[in-house]
Design an enzyme around this catalytic site. Structure first.
Site, PDB file in Angstrom:
ATOM      1  N   HIS A   1      73.092  62.240  28.274  1.00  0.00           N
ATOM      2  CA  HIS A   1      73.153  62.057  26.820  1.00  0.00           C
ATOM      3  C   HIS A   1      71.964  62.768  26.201  1.00  0.00           C
ATOM      4  O   HIS A   1      71.003  63.105  26.897  1.00  0.00           O
ATOM      5  CB  HIS A   1      73.071  60.568  26.438  1.00  0.00           C
ATOM      6  CG  HIS A   1      74.296  59.781  26.791  1.00  0.00           C
ATOM      7  ND1 HIS A   1      74.475  59.204  28.015  1.00  0.00           N
ATOM      8  CD2 HIS A   1      75.412  59.474  26.083  1.00  0.00           C
ATOM      9  CE1 HIS A   1      75.643  58.581  28.050  1.00  0.00           C
ATOM     10  NE2 HIS A   1      76.229  58.727  26.891  1.00  0.00           N
TER      11      HIS A   1
ATOM     12  N   LYS B   1      68.556  59.085  23.473  1.00  0.00           N
ATOM     13  CA  LYS B   1      69.195  57.860  23.960  1.00  0.00           C
ATOM     14  C   LYS B   1      68.419  57.343  25.168  1.00  0.00           C
ATOM     15  O   LYS B   1      68.439  57.938  26.237  1.00  0.00           O
ATOM     16  CB  LYS B   1      70.658  58.116  24.342  1.00  0.00           C
ATOM     17  CG  LYS B   1      71.377  56.846  24.820  1.00  0.00           C
ATOM     18  CD  LYS B   1      72.863  57.076  24.978  1.00  0.00           C
ATOM     19  CE  LYS B   1      73.569  55.880  25.581  1.00  0.00           C
ATOM     20  NZ  LYS B   1      73.566  54.692  24.721  1.00  0.00           N
TER      21      LYS B   1
END
Ligand code: NAD
Length: 278
Positions: free
Chosen positions: A161, A165
């Site tokens: 990601h 994140k």
């Protein structure tokens, strides 16, 4: 038809909210030109020709008075921040506002309790990507139907990601719990999180323009002797899948409100079961 339906997106000056507002306009829905934003973040801006006023959430009571007067048939979409989830949900419930909660985090048990108690219509979906939810459900059905089918096999999970994140993906955890029921021995700690851009490009094949917004998951299942290999993969670039899912959830909720169904709290599986609504 949903000609009188209006969609209020909090916060459409944010990244996800902005994508939802665009998708709603793209689907021919009426966007409420006012939204709530974080404290001290109020500003005016334009989304596809619609001038939107983002108002500091501390003034939310007055904003909603106005919105309910102008747009009595409104559905709210919430893509704000984990710290705002419960407070916002309580507020929508107190004002009788039907809502779609896409924001992750917060106290999810409390959220569900509040919604059930208030009797407000809502869709709560920490994963709004319909196709990802369908895959997640398929894995859960496989685990229920064939418990232990993969026992003895080894599972390897890699997820990539955007570097902002920090937590592990909730979707990965849900899918892994199905693999565990299929007999695979796996600890959530073993999830390999890739947040380094060099590895993302070279190893995970993330297109460079999506380094700051992607969700790539690979689940590899290998037999004890290494002779059999399964690979399950879902690679998402950008945010449109979540924005389109939010629009589907809005249309779904509008339909349920019109039908005055007894059931009022829904999730993305319910939205999927309804079939294509546009
Ligand atoms: P972002 O930081 O770009 O936007 C969040 C916005 O919320 C900010 O503009 C902030 O000012 C505003 N905000 C903060 N408190 C508020 C309040 N009380 N009321 C109204 N607005 C408030 O973040 P983002 O990338 O758009 O992500 C938002 C959330 O969506 C995150 O929790 C993320 O995990 C979640 N998300 C969910 C899905 C899904 O499928 N359900 C997909 C992607 C992201």
């Amino acid at each position: 038809s949903f000609s009188d339906l209006a969609v209020m997106v909090n916060d459409c000056s944010g990244k996800m909210g902005g994508s939802v507002a665009e998708a709603a306009i793209g689907a021919g829905l009426q966007l409420v030109p006012v939204c709530l934003t974080g404290p001290g973040m109020g500003r005016s801006f334009s989304i596809q020709g619609v001038n939107v006023e983002a108002v500091d959430s501390r003034h939310r009571e007055g904003v909603i008075d106005h919105v309910l007067k102008e747009y009595p048939y409104v559905v709210v979409v919430d893509y704000t921040l984990p710290a705002a989830v419960n407070g916002n949900a309580e507020f929508y419930c107190s004002r009788g506002l039907p809502f779609v909660m896409g924001t992750t985090g917060g106290d999810s048990e409390k959220l569900i309790e509040d919604v059930l108690q208030s009797g407000v219509y809502s869709v709560v979906a920490p994963q709004m990507g319909k196709q990802v939810v369908a895959f997640q459900a398929a894995m859960s059905i496989m685990a229920e139907q064939f418990p232990g089918a993969f026992s003895g096999y080894k599972l390897q999970v890699i997820e990539s990601h955007q570097s902002t994140k920090v937590d592990t993906s909730g979707t990965a955890k849900a899918i892994i719990s199905s693999f565990q029921k299929l007999g695979l021995d796996f600890d959530m700690e073993e999830i390999e999180m890739v947040r380094d851009s060099k590895r993302q490009i070279e190893e995970m094949k993330v297109p460079e323009e999506h380094l700051n917004g992607h969700a790539f998951h690979t689940y590899r299942v290998v037999s004890p002797d290494g002779m059999v290999n399964f690979e399950f993969q879902h690679n998402v670039c950008g945010r449109s899948i979540y924005a389109e899912g939010a629009v589907d959830a809005v249309l779904f909720l509008a339909k349920k409100i019109r039908e005055r169904t007894d059931k009022k709290l829904y999730n993305m599986i319910d939205v999927l079961r309804e079939g294509n609504m546009r």
